[in-house]
Design a protein around this motif. Structure first.
Motif, PDB file in Angstrom:
ATOM      1  N   GLU A 131       0.832  -1.212   0.000  1.00  0.00           N
ATOM      2  CA  GLU A 131       0.000   0.000   0.000  1.00  0.00           C
ATOM      3  C   GLU A 131       0.863   1.258   0.000  1.00  0.00           C
ATOM      4  O   GLU A 131       0.551   2.238  -0.687  1.00  0.00           O
ATOM      5  CB  GLU A 131      -0.940   0.009   1.203  1.00  0.00           C
ATOM      6  N   GLU A 135       0.732   4.440  -2.540  1.00  0.00           N
ATOM      7  CA  GLU A 135       0.524   5.804  -2.035  1.00  0.00           C
ATOM      8  C   GLU A 135       1.706   6.706  -2.366  1.00  0.00           C
ATOM      9  O   GLU A 135       1.546   7.911  -2.557  1.00  0.00           O
ATOM     10  CB  GLU A 135       0.303   5.762  -0.522  1.00  0.00           C
ATOM     11  N   ASP A 138       1.148   8.618  -5.541  1.00  0.00           N
ATOM     12  CA  ASP A 138       0.193   9.721  -5.362  1.00  0.00           C
ATOM     13  C   ASP A 138       0.854  10.916  -4.688  1.00  0.00           C
ATOM     14  O   ASP A 138       0.653  12.064  -5.090  1.00  0.00           O
ATOM     15  CB  ASP A 138      -1.003   9.269  -4.528  1.00  0.00           C
ATOM     16  N   THR A 139       1.655  10.647  -3.682  1.00  0.00           N
ATOM     17  CA  THR A 139       2.354  11.718  -2.969  1.00  0.00           C
ATOM     18  C   THR A 139       3.246  12.506  -3.923  1.00  0.00           C
ATOM     19  O   THR A 139       3.235  13.742  -3.932  1.00  0.00           O
ATOM     20  CB  THR A 139       3.211  11.127  -1.827  1.00  0.00           C
TER      21      THR A 139
END
Length: 152
Positions: A131, A135, A138-139
């Motif tokens: 995960e 993520e 996206d960051t």
């Protein structure tokens, strides 16, 4: 888990979409001395993917392996990421993601619960590491957007 795997697959195309049409000047622009350029962000994404895949493979194949942190700022400055071909690193990122997908498709529910011990964050499951790798993209897409918005 299928949704996570699909999100993982989309990482490369999300990055490409975000950098489409950028000039060399935009890739090299740094909003401040301490900020990363888009080129440095892309290279960092690839470096981090290498680390994430290493951690995930270790957790899947070893019993409670030690997972070590890396100093992302030192990797960026000491390895002179601003001077490296980001296209090569984009291809490396794409290849790493594609090469790991067949492994993901074979995992059981039990595999997602396997653990490793991070030297700073303590015990992490495979799922948590996986995960985080999703993520992470996206960051940094958010970071790329911010750099693009500050370019004059």
């Amino acid at each position: 888990m299928e949704l996570l795997i699909e999100q993982y697959k989309q990482g490369y195309s999300m990055i490409l979409k975000e950098i489409e049409g950028l000039t060399e000047e935009q890739f090299l622009f740094k909003p401040s001395e301490k900020d990363w350029s888009i080129r440095e962000i892309i290279i960092h994404i690839s470096d981090a993917e290498l680390v994430h895949i290493h951690r995930m493979k270790a957790v899947l194949s070893e019993n409670n392996p030690v997972l070590t942190a890396f100093d992302q700022d030192l990797w960026t400055t000491r390895l002179k990421s601003q001077q490296v071909d980001h296209q090569l690193y984009l291809e490396l990122f794409k290849t790493m993601r594609e090469s790991f997908q067949p492994i993901l498709l074979q995992l059981t529910d039990q595999d997602y619960l396997r653990i490793g011990t991070h030297n700073q964050d303590g015990q992490l499951t495979f799922k948590e590491i996986f995960e985080h790798s999703i993520e992470h993209i996206d960051t940094h897409i958010g970071q790329i957007r911010r750099v693009k918005s500050l370019f004059r």
